[in-house]
Enzyme design. Sequence first.
Site, PDB file in Angstrom:
ATOM      1  N   ASN A 149       0.809  -1.227   0.000  1.00 22.64           N
ATOM      2  CA  ASN A 149       0.000   0.000   0.000  1.00 22.64           C
ATOM      3  C   ASN A 149       0.838   1.270   0.000  1.00 22.64           C
ATOM      4  OD1 ASN A 149       0.901   0.376   2.645  1.00 22.64           O
ATOM      5  ND2 ASN A 149      -1.000  -0.316   3.592  1.00 22.64           N
ATOM      6  N   ASP A 150       2.108   1.173  -0.340  1.00 25.59           N
ATOM      7  CA  ASP A 150       2.985   2.354  -0.319  1.00 25.59           C
ATOM      8  C   ASP A 150       2.496   3.445  -1.263  1.00 25.59           C
ATOM      9  OD1 ASP A 150       4.446   0.904   1.438  1.00 25.59           O
ATOM     10  OD2 ASP A 150       6.244   0.733   0.194  1.00 25.59           O
ATOM     11  N   GLY A 169       6.222   5.008   3.302  1.00 26.33           N
ATOM     12  CA  GLY A 169       5.540   3.719   3.332  1.00 26.33           C
ATOM     13  C   GLY A 169       5.165   3.187   4.700  1.00 26.33           C
ATOM     14  N   ASP A 171       3.005   2.509   7.913  1.00 30.06           N
ATOM     15  CA  ASP A 171       1.553   2.342   7.878  1.00 30.06           C
ATOM     16  C   ASP A 171       1.017   1.762   9.186  1.00 30.06           C
ATOM     17  OD1 ASP A 171       2.395  -0.335   7.686  1.00 30.06           O
ATOM     18  OD2 ASP A 171       2.113  -0.398   5.514  1.00 30.06           O
ATOM     19  N   ASP A 336      -4.708  19.438  17.113  1.00 29.11           N
ATOM     20  CA  ASP A 336      -3.710  20.281  16.465  1.00 29.11           C
ATOM     21  C   ASP A 336      -4.180  21.731  16.410  1.00 29.11           C
ATOM     22  OD1 ASP A 336      -1.217  20.336  14.762  1.00 29.11           O
ATOM     23  OD2 ASP A 336      -2.661  21.127  13.304  1.00 29.11           O
ATOM     24  N   GLU A 365      -3.054  21.549  21.400  1.00 27.49           N
ATOM     25  CA  GLU A 365      -1.767  22.167  21.082  1.00 27.49           C
ATOM     26  C   GLU A 365      -1.912  23.683  21.209  1.00 27.49           C
ATOM     27  OE1 GLU A 365       1.553  22.214  17.505  1.00 27.49           O
ATOM     28  OE2 GLU A 365      -0.578  22.391  17.028  1.00 27.49           O
TER      29      GLU A 365
END
Length: 625
Positions: A149-150, A169, A171, A336, A365
């Site tokens: 799945n890269d 890559g 995951d 975030d 944050e």
Amino acid sequence: MNTKKTSFKTNHSIYKIILFVLLFSASAKAQIQKVEPPFWYAGMKNPELQIMFYGKNIAQYEASVSNNVTIKNVEKTENPNYLFVTIDTENLKASELVFSFKNNNKVAFTQKYSLKERRANSADRKSYDASDLIYLIMPDRFANGNPKNDSNASLTEKGNRQDPSGRHGGDIEGIIKNLDYISSLGATTIWSTPLCEDNDKQHSYHTYGQSDVYKIDPRYGTNDDYARLSAEMHKKNLKLVMDYVTNHWGITHWMMKDIPTKTWFNQFETFTQTHHRREVITDIHASKIDQEVCVDGWFVPSMPDLNLRNPLVAKYLTQNAIWWIEFANLDGFRVDTYNYSDQTAMANWAKSITNEYPNFNIVGEIWMHNQANLAYWQKDSKIGAIENYNSNLPSVMDFTLQSQITSAFSEDTPNWDSGLIKFYNNFAMDFLYPNTNNILVFAENHDTDRMNDKFKYDLPKYKLAMTLLATIRGIPQVYYGSEIGMGGDKSKGGDADIRQDFPGGWAGDKNNAFTKEGRTAEQTAYFDFTSKLFTWRKSNEAVHFGKMTHYIPENNTYVYFRYTDAKTVMVVFNNNAKEQVVKTNRFKENIKNFKSGKDVITGKTFDLASEITLEPKSALVLELE
């Protein structure tokens, strides 16, 4: 009787019916392109559910729903491709509803919608707290568990590990395969940077510019993989924290191609970026334009700023957050850029989450370096109350402490305001916080300089920093790879340099630091210390929720105690390049009748009667006996 003719008529009729069904199905499929949330849960405390239906000219239809469900509101915008339908789910059991869309009193198409069963005791789920150690992972750079799945045909950026800022890559499968490693470190909680789809053309690996917030990025895996990660973690008594973004999406988000309403995103006449001066939010002298640009300006040109003052947007984000909690059985959020959004809207968002889940922890944050500014944003803050404001945000990140760790431990010669006095001064301001136990403490994260690089890979300084995080008030967080000595210089290599691949996470890596046998001698020294320290911490309530008494540093040594009625821990730092002798008489207030202290790392026992000798650049964590 002409059987051939009759057969032909019958077949022709059947053909017309089949054709009608196919056309009807195709029409319905073409009409509704997205439904969000894609499904929901029965038995939520807030029974109102806003469902967004998206499809070509869908607003021209009149919506109704089966099962005698009440539609409380239908809202249309200037974009005819959106229809927001709010239903009442109170007392509804898990079931399948059917929405009908009529035109001229005729049903044009229908849409099934599922209400699912919640997990038992879902509302009362326990979250992370000061008894936990949070391990922060940037998944693209942690481990590649599924090389297939890269890259993904539907997404622009393809895997390219040779590009420091490209997709490497890592995951979800890579995280799952290394859960035992994380547990062996003493960590109890994983915070992963965002995993939802990010279809930016480049630099999409950090995933903060999300293009679909209901879908895991296929280069990480699937939604089901994420739920499986959560399940596998819970089997190992690990907690999962999602990195949630309320302030912005990515420029490639599917709604940017067909905006629901002009007020969905904050927009100026010309592109306007935030000035990042968030002090203006609480500044009683601030100009309106400065406040507006701060909150409504875009974080960067590739991240459209969400307008949470729009009730449709606020409800969308609230439901999206709750949907992920239920779907993936989450244990908490890290949010975030928390105070880049409208403060009233954010208070309502946080309140909506914690109303549904009273024990659910959310850390925001708030990247500011002033204790008053930080404390303002924690729930029930007396500073916020000055302006009649309550953020409803349970936890904040201690950026004031973070900024001092790498500098203080590198200052061998103390002055009035350098060396270990920085820590004393930081904790002396704790009276400003409503809940000091619920503050996230850390030396670094995915946005800051790596401390090992700042320390010039000096292991004793690393040990000092980890000892501090393990024994002070709050929730400690460790950034992936630091525990094996990983570094990186942001000033030289940019963000990619502080987000390097974990050695051993990719097939063919020369060094596999995930295993004891694969670690170098240097990596072993870092790992073994960290593992021993935080494994000890897991079972010591005194450093979780105990009180703290500290003493003004002398000669660049610093002493504090964490204690409950049942246990006392004494922590002693020597920040000098030379051996130091610390007289114990000054600490009788906390030593009381204890005679000795056993160091949790070496097992060595120290007599507390008169003095303790400390090696250069070292710390002792003593359980008093």
